[in-house]
Design a protein around this motif. Structure first.
Motif, PDB file in Angstrom:
ATOM      1  N   LEU A 136       0.943  -1.272   0.081  1.00 36.83           N
ATOM      2  CA  LEU A 136       0.042   0.000   0.153  1.00 36.83           C
ATOM      3  C   LEU A 136       1.087   1.327  -0.120  1.00 36.83           C
ATOM      4  CD1 LEU A 136      -2.936   1.057  -0.108  1.00 36.83           C
ATOM      5  CD2 LEU A 136      -2.923   0.990   2.476  1.00 36.83           C
ATOM      6  N   LEU A 137       1.939   1.093   0.794  1.00 42.07           N
ATOM      7  CA  LEU A 137       2.873   2.341   0.878  1.00 42.07           C
ATOM      8  C   LEU A 137       3.467   2.802  -0.596  1.00 42.07           C
ATOM      9  CD1 LEU A 137       4.146   4.635   2.108  1.00 42.07           C
ATOM     10  CD2 LEU A 137       5.864   3.022   3.124  1.00 42.07           C
ATOM     11  N   SER A 138       3.937   1.493  -1.128  1.00 41.84           N
ATOM     12  CA  SER A 138       4.568   1.516  -2.608  1.00 41.84           C
ATOM     13  C   SER A 138       3.572   2.132  -3.569  1.00 41.84           C
ATOM     14  CB  SER A 138       4.791  -0.144  -2.912  1.00 41.84           C
ATOM     15  OG  SER A 138       5.257   0.017  -4.420  1.00 41.84           O
ATOM     16  N   TRP A 139       2.263   1.929  -3.523  1.00 40.04           N
ATOM     17  CA  TRP A 139       1.067   2.421  -4.316  1.00 40.04           C
ATOM     18  C   TRP A 139       1.094   3.884  -4.209  1.00 40.04           C
ATOM     19  CZ3 TRP A 139      -3.365   5.091  -2.742  1.00 40.04           C
ATOM     20  CH2 TRP A 139      -4.122   5.552  -3.955  1.00 40.04           C
TER      21      TRP A 139
ATOM     22  N   ALA B 182       1.809   6.913  -6.621  1.00 40.59           N
ATOM     23  CA  ALA B 182       0.818   7.761  -6.687  1.00 40.59           C
ATOM     24  C   ALA B 182       1.512   9.444  -6.304  1.00 40.59           C
ATOM     25  CB  ALA B 182      -0.387   7.606  -5.802  1.00 40.59           C
ATOM     26  N   LEU B 183       2.436   9.471  -5.794  1.00 45.18           N
ATOM     27  CA  LEU B 183       2.834  10.710  -5.134  1.00 45.18           C
ATOM     28  C   LEU B 183       3.687  11.477  -6.434  1.00 45.18           C
ATOM     29  CD1 LEU B 183       3.931  13.083  -3.153  1.00 45.18           C
ATOM     30  CD2 LEU B 183       5.565  11.367  -2.400  1.00 45.18           C
TER      31      LEU B 183
ATOM     32  N   PHE C  73      -2.578  18.145  -6.261  1.00 49.24           N
ATOM     33  CA  PHE C  73      -3.706  17.855  -4.952  1.00 49.24           C
ATOM     34  C   PHE C  73      -4.011  16.259  -4.933  1.00 49.24           C
ATOM     35  CE2 PHE C  73      -7.972  17.382  -3.623  1.00 49.24           C
ATOM     36  CZ  PHE C  73      -7.778  17.560  -2.338  1.00 49.24           C
ATOM     37  N   GLY C  74      -4.293  15.824  -6.338  1.00 52.95           N
ATOM     38  CA  GLY C  74      -4.790  14.588  -6.017  1.00 52.95           C
ATOM     39  C   GLY C  74      -3.667  13.384  -5.789  1.00 52.95           C
ATOM     40  N   ALA C  75      -2.430  13.842  -6.275  1.00 51.25           N
ATOM     41  CA  ALA C  75      -1.310  13.028  -5.784  1.00 51.25           C
ATOM     42  C   ALA C  75      -0.974  13.118  -4.564  1.00 51.25           C
ATOM     43  CB  ALA C  75      -0.149  13.379  -6.700  1.00 51.25           C
ATOM     44  N   LEU C  76      -1.072  14.311  -3.812  1.00 56.47           N
ATOM     45  CA  LEU C  76      -0.712  14.258  -2.457  1.00 56.47           C
ATOM     46  C   LEU C  76      -1.721  13.763  -1.515  1.00 56.47           C
ATOM     47  CD1 LEU C  76       0.639  18.119  -2.173  1.00 56.47           C
ATOM     48  CD2 LEU C  76       2.101  16.107  -1.898  1.00 56.47           C
ATOM     49  N   LYS C  77      -2.936  13.898  -1.937  1.00 55.82           N
ATOM     50  CA  LYS C  77      -4.251  13.146  -1.433  1.00 55.82           C
ATOM     51  C   LYS C  77      -4.156  11.775  -1.328  1.00 55.82           C
ATOM     52  CE  LYS C  77      -8.185  13.030  -3.065  1.00 55.82           C
ATOM     53  NZ  LYS C  77      -9.808  13.339  -3.325  1.00 55.82           N
ATOM     54  N   ARG C  78      -3.805  11.116  -2.369  1.00 53.88           N
ATOM     55  CA  ARG C  78      -3.534   9.708  -2.513  1.00 53.88           C
ATOM     56  C   ARG C  78      -2.356   9.161  -1.658  1.00 53.88           C
ATOM     57  NH1 ARG C  78      -5.291  11.151  -7.674  1.00 53.88           N
ATOM     58  NH2 ARG C  78      -3.030  11.116  -8.546  1.00 53.88           N
ATOM     59  N   PHE C  79      -1.504  10.000  -1.841  1.00 52.04           N
ATOM     60  CA  PHE C  79      -0.207   9.711  -0.887  1.00 52.04           C
ATOM     61  C   PHE C  79      -0.618   9.400   0.707  1.00 52.04           C
ATOM     62  CE2 PHE C  79       3.567  10.860   1.606  1.00 52.04           C
ATOM     63  CZ  PHE C  79       4.332   9.961   1.468  1.00 52.04           C
TER      64      PHE C  79
ATOM     65  N   LEU D   8       1.688   6.394  15.361  1.00 47.78           N
ATOM     66  CA  LEU D   8       1.130   7.571  15.473  1.00 47.78           C
ATOM     67  C   LEU D   8       1.740   8.629  14.737  1.00 47.78           C
ATOM     68  CD1 LEU D   8      -1.142   8.984  16.829  1.00 47.78           C
ATOM     69  CD2 LEU D   8       0.432   9.668  18.891  1.00 47.78           C
ATOM     70  N   GLN D   9       3.100   8.820  14.570  1.00 47.55           N
ATOM     71  CA  GLN D   9       3.680   9.863  13.770  1.00 47.55           C
ATOM     72  C   GLN D   9       3.352   9.675  12.315  1.00 47.55           C
ATOM     73  OE1 GLN D   9       7.656   9.107  15.174  1.00 47.55           O
ATOM     74  NE2 GLN D   9       7.501  10.325  16.768  1.00 47.55           N
ATOM     75  N   THR D  10       3.326   8.640  11.899  1.00 47.15           N
ATOM     76  CA  THR D  10       3.070   8.250  10.451  1.00 47.15           C
ATOM     77  C   THR D  10       1.757   8.760  10.300  1.00 47.15           C
ATOM     78  OG1 THR D  10       4.578   6.237  10.244  1.00 47.15           O
ATOM     79  CG2 THR D  10       3.013   6.500   8.703  1.00 47.15           C
ATOM     80  N   MET D  11       0.702   8.519  11.050  1.00 49.03           N
ATOM     81  CA  MET D  11      -0.480   8.945  10.839  1.00 49.03           C
ATOM     82  C   MET D  11      -0.704  10.505  10.845  1.00 49.03           C
ATOM     83  SD  MET D  11      -2.824   6.136  12.965  1.00 49.03           S
ATOM     84  CE  MET D  11      -2.655   4.396  12.537  1.00 49.03           C
ATOM     85  N   LEU D  12       0.120  11.187  11.981  1.00 47.45           N
ATOM     86  CA  LEU D  12      -0.059  12.507  11.759  1.00 47.45           C
ATOM     87  C   LEU D  12       0.685  13.091  10.482  1.00 47.45           C
ATOM     88  CD1 LEU D  12       0.841  13.091  15.580  1.00 47.45           C
ATOM     89  CD2 LEU D  12      -1.308  13.656  14.242  1.00 47.45           C
ATOM     90  N   LEU D  13       1.744  12.402  10.221  1.00 47.90           N
ATOM     91  CA  LEU D  13       2.480  12.921   8.815  1.00 47.90           C
ATOM     92  C   LEU D  13       1.322  12.742   7.719  1.00 47.90           C
ATOM     93  CD1 LEU D  13       4.967  13.653   7.175  1.00 47.90           C
ATOM     94  CD2 LEU D  13       5.425  11.491   7.086  1.00 47.90           C
ATOM     95  N   ALA D  14       0.636  11.827   7.717  1.00 42.47           N
ATOM     96  CA  ALA D  14      -0.270  11.690   6.601  1.00 42.47           C
ATOM     97  C   ALA D  14      -1.284  12.859   6.588  1.00 42.47           C
ATOM     98  CB  ALA D  14      -1.109  10.126   6.720  1.00 42.47           C
ATOM     99  N   ALA D  15      -1.853  12.958   7.771  1.00 44.88           N
ATOM    100  CA  ALA D  15      -2.702  14.201   8.097  1.00 44.88           C
ATOM    101  C   ALA D  15      -2.206  15.328   7.481  1.00 44.88           C
ATOM    102  CB  ALA D  15      -3.393  14.281   9.254  1.00 44.88           C
TER     103      ALA D  15
END
Length: 177
Positions: free
Chosen positions: A75-78, A82-83, A101-107, A147-154
């Motif tokens: 999933l991270l590879s995808w 996407a990025l 926007f779409g690329a960053l959102k998918r990432f 948690l850090q990864t999820m915050l980075l994603a947000a």
């Protein structure tokens, strides 16, 4: 530093990062799969926080665990793949291109869900290792790294929103100049 040099530097780093994401997108799932496949079964059990099985794992069980452990990496590879359009756009100097926007959102989504899947891999591995035993085992582990990864994603998601707003302002300003 003047604006031209700064823009050239941004473009160079964006192109370099686009190439790196390509390499990582291809190599990461394969490396995770091979690493887990080659781990001794007692180390697999320790990583799942369960007691090692009384006998060696079958190759099918080890293959199943390797596949499960590879899901977050896939999933991270995808997400890295996407990025790439955003990075390529930045590399061309088009920071406000619609693709960004779409690329960053998918990432961001891939990064967030990948972190959730990483949390799920530990209990799934424990369940797989417990198949056929009298007593099952289940362990859930959620750490600061998750948690850090999820915050980075947000944060990446919010950055994508900001870029959309900046693009709208840029388009509006071009009407008056």
């Amino acid at each position: 530093m003047d604006q031209v040099n700064r823009q050239k530097r941004i473009m160079w780093w964006s192109k370099s990062l686009a190439a790196a994401t390509l390499v990582l997108a291809v190599a990461l799932p394969l490396l995770v799969f091979i690493t887990v496949l080659l781990l001794p079964f007692d180390m697999l059990a320790a990583s799942a926080h369960v007691a090692p099985p009384p006998s060696a794992l079958s190759s099918g069980t080890q293959l199943l665990i390797a596949l499960v452990a590879s899901l977050p990496a896939l999933l991270l590879s995808w997400g890295l793949w996407a990025l790439r359009p955003a990075l390529i756009s930045f590399g061309r100097g088009a920071c406000f291109a619609p693709v960004v926007f779409g690329a960053l959102k998918r990432f961001a989504v891939a990064l967030f869900v990948s972190a959730l899947l990483r949390v799920a891999v530990v209990p799934l591995t424990g369940v797989i290792l417990s198949i056929g035993q009298e007593q099952g085992a289940l362990s859930l582990r959620f750490g600061m790294g998750d948690l850090q990864t999820m915050l980075l994603a947000a944060g990446v998601w919010i950055l994508a929103w900001i870029i959309v707003e900046a693009a709208a302002l840029d388009a509006e300003n071009k009407q008056f100049v």
